[in-house]
Design a protein around this motif. Structure first.
Motif, short mmCIF file in Angstrom:
data_model
loop_
_atom_site.label_atom_id
_atom_site.label_comp_id
_atom_site.label_asym_id
_atom_site.label_seq_id
_atom_site.Cartn_x
_atom_site.Cartn_y
_atom_site.Cartn_z
N ALA A 144 0.83 -1.20 0.00
CA ALA A 144 0.00 0.00 0.00
C ALA A 144 0.87 1.25 0.00
O ALA A 144 0.54 2.26 -0.62
CB ALA A 144 -0.92 0.00 1.21
N ASN A 145 1.97 1.19 0.71
CA ASN A 145 2.88 2.34 0.73
C ASN A 145 4.32 1.84 0.82
O ASN A 145 4.86 1.61 1.90
CB ASN A 145 2.57 3.27 1.91
CG ASN A 145 3.32 4.58 1.78
OD1 ASN A 145 4.33 4.66 1.07
ND2 ASN A 145 2.86 5.60 2.49
N ALA B 227 -1.52 3.83 -1.71
CA ALA B 227 -2.42 4.47 -0.73
C ALA B 227 -2.60 5.96 -1.01
O ALA B 227 -3.49 6.59 -0.44
CB ALA B 227 -1.87 4.27 0.68
N GLN B 228 -1.75 6.52 -1.84
CA GLN B 228 -1.82 7.96 -2.09
C GLN B 228 -2.29 8.30 -3.50
O GLN B 228 -2.19 9.44 -3.94
CB GLN B 228 -0.45 8.59 -1.82
CG GLN B 228 -0.06 8.51 -0.35
CD GLN B 228 1.39 8.85 -0.09
OE1 GLN B 228 2.10 9.29 -0.99
NE2 GLN B 228 1.83 8.64 1.14
N ALA C 282 -2.80 -4.00 3.87
CA ALA C 282 -2.97 -3.00 2.81
C ALA C 282 -4.11 -2.05 3.13
O ALA C 282 -3.98 -0.83 2.95
CB ALA C 282 -3.22 -3.71 1.47
N GLY D 275 -4.05 2.10 3.80
CA GLY D 275 -4.71 3.03 2.90
C GLY D 275 -4.96 2.57 1.49
O GLY D 275 -5.40 3.35 0.64
N ALA D 276 -4.67 1.29 1.18
CA ALA D 276 -5.02 0.77 -0.14
C ALA D 276 -6.47 0.32 -0.13
O ALA D 276 -7.08 0.15 0.92
CB ALA D 276 -4.10 -0.39 -0.50
N ARG D 277 -7.03 0.13 -1.34
CA ARG D 277 -8.35 -0.50 -1.47
C ARG D 277 -8.07 -1.96 -1.74
O ARG D 277 -7.62 -2.31 -2.84
CB ARG D 277 -9.13 0.13 -2.61
CG ARG D 277 -9.23 1.65 -2.56
CD ARG D 277 -10.52 2.12 -1.99
NE ARG D 277 -11.57 2.19 -2.97
CZ ARG D 277 -12.80 2.67 -2.69
NH1 ARG D 277 -13.08 3.09 -1.47
NH2 ARG D 277 -13.72 2.71 -3.63
N GLU E 277 -14.44 0.91 3.32
CA GLU E 277 -13.74 2.09 3.84
C GLU E 277 -14.68 3.00 4.64
O GLU E 277 -14.28 3.59 5.63
CB GLU E 277 -13.07 2.85 2.69
CG GLU E 277 -11.87 2.10 2.16
CD GLU E 277 -10.86 2.96 1.41
OE1 GLU E 277 -9.65 2.75 1.61
OE2 GLU E 277 -11.28 3.85 0.63
N ARG F 260 -14.07 7.27 0.42
CA ARG F 260 -12.87 6.81 1.13
C ARG F 260 -13.04 6.77 2.64
O ARG F 260 -12.12 6.40 3.36
CB ARG F 260 -11.66 7.69 0.78
CG ARG F 260 -11.30 7.79 -0.71
CD ARG F 260 -10.99 6.46 -1.38
NE ARG F 260 -10.06 5.60 -0.70
CZ ARG F 260 -8.79 5.42 -1.04
NH1 ARG F 260 -8.30 6.05 -2.08
NH2 ARG F 260 -8.03 4.58 -0.37
N LEU G 20 -3.70 7.37 8.25
CA LEU G 20 -2.92 6.39 7.51
C LEU G 20 -1.44 6.51 7.89
O LEU G 20 -0.95 7.61 8.13
CB LEU G 20 -3.08 6.60 6.01
CG LEU G 20 -4.51 6.54 5.47
CD1 LEU G 20 -4.52 6.73 3.96
CD2 LEU G 20 -5.18 5.22 5.85
#
Lengths: 349, 608
Positions: free
Chosen positions: A98-99, A327-328, B288, B292-294, B380, B413, B444
């Motif tokens: 994700a990051n 994530a961004q 993840a 902050g990922a989907r 989310e 989100r 995050l």
């Protein structure tokens, strides 16, 4: 912006990102006094300060067990994730997908890694997820009061667990075989070596394993076996029945010379043999590294230092060709346009 | 006696024609390449403009075990499973039983090499001399068995009056631009068609006529539609461990993402990881989602079992995640290649301790697409694992549908605080209910503010995310999570309700049982008028309660043994428990309208 943690402590020395060493502290430790894990936490705090780490650029993760509690006790301004037993590697993999610009320190124990989490541990190494993976290795299950872990010596006698019939799993060997390119072993009491290895590990491009022998002060034994974790005669009862855990100091040793063999006395009087790697030891040969570990096991020594090093394998993020942290990503890069949906569906008419 | 003479004796030619209304089943052995032939037939019927649906009833095996492909053609648009009147008998192992199952007046198109085929007086037989038809066709030896299946396509084309140019078009859709493959297949189809024209006489009443009922429609599998929905829902991390019948969901995702999701610099805006097991797949998704990922995973029942520990974690630590469960038949390994709705109660409360999760029930490819993106929003918004319960029938079979509606709202989100907001607020408490909806705020990792960090744990915690074993902290946390679930009731998709003005009887169902139920309701329109509520998600909202309140008896129809949704609804509405009746059935096959009709009448006779 005023930093709430430093504003009232003007005399403290600040590093180049404007933080004092205290800013890298976490909550007070709830582990036993004198636990080797606390020494390791202190070195993480020290290294964070010395490397001028920005706490928000790092995440700390763990599994379940005494060791896995410790991320709460360092880097209080970093996001932390205390995961499930043996499952920290998968959580770390996801978080760092994700990051991928975040640094990460994972803390695990010998039970968390060597038993319940062995599969995830090996697959983390195989994928080369960029993070520091610390095993605080004491050969014993502390939180459940003294069972053998998979890294305990064959033939070891513990008052609670009895006789260990099975050979130990050497996590450094497992890591090398699984493709890890940074494999080191150290001793929690060797502050300087732990710090040096930590610093190097934090700059490594993939997974860096630090297997740190970290004596358990409570569930130890008192014989002179080479790896003397165990169960003391004074403390035979399960922990929750103990009214008193004797106060102990964390064991600290002076820096070791290359090639030096040092015998260290643990809290209960037992001894452990540490062998610092020779200055001419070449850590870039995989088979030689495995052989060296095997020889050490046969002579009852723990070699310390960087055992294997290979920076050639790309990290998982590199393999996945990640660019902007997932994530961004802005919404327009997460959702394709209306026209691309219509065009895509043409093939299904 | 020649084939022709025998057929003339049977004398079925006088029956009035049956146009665009039949079901045919192709019986072959797994791994013989019949899927291409079957999809060619399916696409041909679709291109003729006739509503059609195909179901593959296949074994858990790579080669050799029996497989049946059912195609239902219906000018009325019915696509539920139905007893087949036409059999293509190409599997020696099952031919005898397959022939016995045909209804009187049925048609048996058989491979002429089959020995000891049962001869029934009440059937019409058409042989297909496969070896004769493929002899001399230029194709590598390896591909011979594949093109052999085209022989029955040719005979069926003759029998059903299916124009060969439509077959050619359908083959083109199958093989894309691989002209050579199209040619060799088509050659066999043409030969078989020609042979049948010269040697067979049509005795059966079934035939096709062009219609315009598929104009503008698409054909796709539910797994493809769900994956495409996720692509448009902004999925950025996906992890999975291969398991039937979810594998094709991830295959589709991995095919679609590179085509649709690159950033302006050509970099992927996603990562897809094949995990070492479902434990790790769930862990990767949790990590993840936390960062902050989907994130999503797709699996089936056995995988759900392994994911229980992380789903319990995700519920308690409040981490967004989407889990597609393409349901197959359990318990345990069960029937891995058969369909069911057997994971409803398990998924709804998966995890130790008091846990409950939003569960979405797609019933069509349109809803697979819609829930594909909506589930990521919901996860989310609610900061919790969300299940999408599809099934093997929907996931792996080809279905007609309208071209999908583009999402009607921007990506949702959820409550995420950035550095500027933290600065303005002077910090935050991760698990505090600020807005009264039970949903807290999160930050995050990587947020550049000294007050952004918090410690995520599966152990007891207070509003500040600190470790806590205090009774009050625990109780307050669990009460808030329950309150958050109440908020979810108004956020999940509403049920689809069809009220019949004079019906005393209602039906509640979900997912793919709708097709058999819709057909059965039409059949029962005079005898037993019913209202229908098709549940699209749990937790249920007020609409379900109102529906039950408005009817004297409500039958909950589902594809499992124990009536799982029935029990859930009785629990949710104890005041109406006595008017909810379970009509549940599971044998691994999709429901038929006949069964639904029969069972409803039986229940009515018993209860009224």
């Amino acid at each position: 912006m005023e930093n709430p943690l430093t504003s009232e402590r003007t005399p403290l020395k600040l590093n180049t990102v404007g933080l004092s060493k205290k800013d890298y502290d976490g909550a007070p430790s709830t582990l036993c006094k004198g636990c080797g894990h606390n020494s390791i936490s202190s070195q993480i705090v020290q290294v964070g300060y010395e490397l001028n780490l920005r706490p928000h650029e790092l995440i700390k993760l763990s599994g379940i067990g005494c060791s896995s509690k410790s991320p709460a006790y360092f880097l209080g301004m970093s996001h932390g994730f205390n995961a499930l037993h043996g499952r920290m590697p998968s959580v770390a993999t996801g978080a760092l997908l994700a990051n991928h610009t975040l640094k990460a320190i994972g803390v695990s124990g010998d039970g968390d890694t060597g038993s319940i989490g062995m599969g995830q541990f090996k697959h983390l190494m195989r994928r080369n997820v960029r993070m520091v993976y610390i095993v605080e290795n004491n050969g014993v299950y502390g939180l459940t009061k003294g069972q053998f872990s998979a890294t305990a010596e064959e033939g070891l006698e513990l008052k609670y667990a009895g006789h260990n019939e099975f050979p130990p799993i050497d996590l450094c060997m497992e890591a090398i075989v699984a493709g890890c390119g940074f494999v080191a072993r150290s001793f929690a009491g060797d502050a300087k070596q732990v710090r040096e290895l930590l610093k190097a590990a934090l700059s490594f491009r993939g997974t860096a394993l630090l297997d740190i022998i970290s004596p358990c002060v409570t569930f130890n034994n008192e014989d002179d076996s080479p790896k003397s974790y165990g169960y003391g005669t004074k403390h035979e009862k399960p922990l929750h029945e103990l009214g008193f855990i004797p106060y102990a100091e964390e064991i600290q040793i002076a820096p070791m010379e290359p090639g030096e063999l040092r015998t260290v006395r643990l809290h209960d009087g037992s001894l452990i043999s540490l062998r610092n790697l020779d200055s001419d030891y070449d850590p870039t040969h995989k088979l030689a590294a495995l052989e060296r570990l095997q020889r050490a096991q046969e002579t009852g020594e723990f070699i310390t230092g960087l055992i294997y090093y290979n920076p050639d394998r790309p990290s998982l993020a590199e393999v996945e060709e990640l660019h902007t942290p997932l994530a961004q990503l802005p919404p327009e890069q997460l959702r394709p346009g209306r026209e691309s949906l219509e065009a895509f569906l043409q093939a299904y008419r | 006696m020649s084939v022709l003479e025998r057929q003339q004796e049977a004398g079925y030619a006088t029956r009035s024609p049956v146009i665009n209304d039949f079901s045919l089943v192709v019986a072959t052995a797994n791994g013989t390449g019949s899927q291409t032939a079957n999809l060619t037939l399916l696409r041909s019927f679709f291109k003729l403009g006739i509503p059609v649906h195909g179901k593959n009833i296949f074994p858990s095996n790579i080669q050799g075990l029996p497989t049946w492909y059912h195609i239902r053609v219906s000018h009325k648009g019915y696509i539920a499973r139905k007893t087949s009147e036409i059999l293509v008998a190409f599997n020696p192992a099952t031919a005898a039983e397959d022939v016995r199952e045909l209804p009187a007046g049925g048609v048996c198109v058989y491979n002429a090499d089959l020995k000891n085929l049962p001869q029934r007086d009440d059937l019409i037989y058409y042989p297909v001399p496969v070896n004769e038809l493929i002899a001399g066709v230029e194709v590598p030896v390896k591909r011979k068995p594949y093109i052999a299946n085209m022989a029955y396509v040719g005979v069926l084309a003759w029998m059903l009056a299916l124009p060969l140019e439509v077959v050619e078009e359908a083959l083109g859709a199958q093989f894309g631009y691989r002209q050579k493959l199209i040619e060799s297949n088509l050659q066999v189809v043409r030969r078989a068609h020609e042979w049948a024209t010269q040697n067979l006489r049509k005795q059966d009443p079934y035939r096709l006529e062009p219609m315009n009922k598929t104009e503008g429609l698409i054909i796709m599998t539910g797994n493809e539609a769900g994956a495409l929905g996720a692509v448009f829902g902004g999925v950025s991390v996906a992890a999975w461990y291969p398991i039937t019948p979810s594998t094709s969901f991830m295959d589709a995702l991995r095919e679609f993402l590179p085509k649709l999701r690159k950033d302006p610099g050509g970099h992927p805006t996603y990562a897809v990881i094949q995990a070492e097991d479902e434990l790790a797949a769930a862990g990767i998704v949790m990590g993840a989602g936390w960062a902050g990922a989907r994130a999503l995973t797709a699996t089936s029942g056995p995988g759900i079992s392994l994911m229980a520990e992380f789903v319990s974690y995700g519920y308690f630590a409040e981490i967004p995640a989407v889990i597609w469960d393409i349901q197959r038949v359990g318990p345990s390994t069960g029937l891995p290649t058969r369909t069911s709705q057997g994971d409803v109660s398990f998924a709804y409360t998966l995890g130790h301790g008091d846990t409950k999760h939003p569960v979405l029930f797609p019933s069509s490819i349109e809803e697979c697409f819609e829930f594909g993106w909506k589930s990521l929003d919901l996860a989310e918004q609610l900061q919790t694992p969300v299940f999408v319960l599809s099934d093997l029938d929907l996931g792996m079979n080809n279905w007609m549908g309208r071209p999908f509606d583009y999402p009607d709202r921007p990506l949702e989100r959820g409550k995420v605080l950035d550095a500027a907001q933290l600065e303005a607020l002077g910090g935050f408490a991760r698990y505090k209910d600020v807005d009264g909806d039970g949903i807290p705020y999160r930050t995050l990792p990587g947020t550049p503010h000294p007050l952004a960090a918090y410690f995520t744990r599966g152990s007891g915690h207070n509003e500040q995310a600190q470790y806590s074993e205090r009774a009050q902290d625990y109780e307050r946390l669990m009460a808030r999570l329950a309150h958050k679930f109440t908020t979810a009731r108004s956020l999940v998709p509403e049920p689809a309700v069809e009220l019949h003005p004079s019906a005393k009887v209602g039906i509640i169902a979900y997912g793919t049982t709708r097709y058999a139920i819709e057909e059965a309701r039409d059949r029962l329109a005079r005898q037993l008028p019913t209202s229908f509520l098709r549940l699209r998600a749990l937790p249920m909202g007020q609409a379900v309660r109102e529906f039950v309140a408005a009817h004297e008896r409500v039958y909950v129809i589902e594809l499992n043994r124990d009536g799982q949704l029935h029990s859930i609804l009785q629990n949710e509405m104890p005041e109406y428990a006595a008017r909810l009746f379970s009509v549940a059935h599971l044998d691994g096959l999709p429901l038929t309208a006949e069964w639904v009709q029969k069972r409803l009448l039986q229940e009515e006779a018993r209860l009224r």
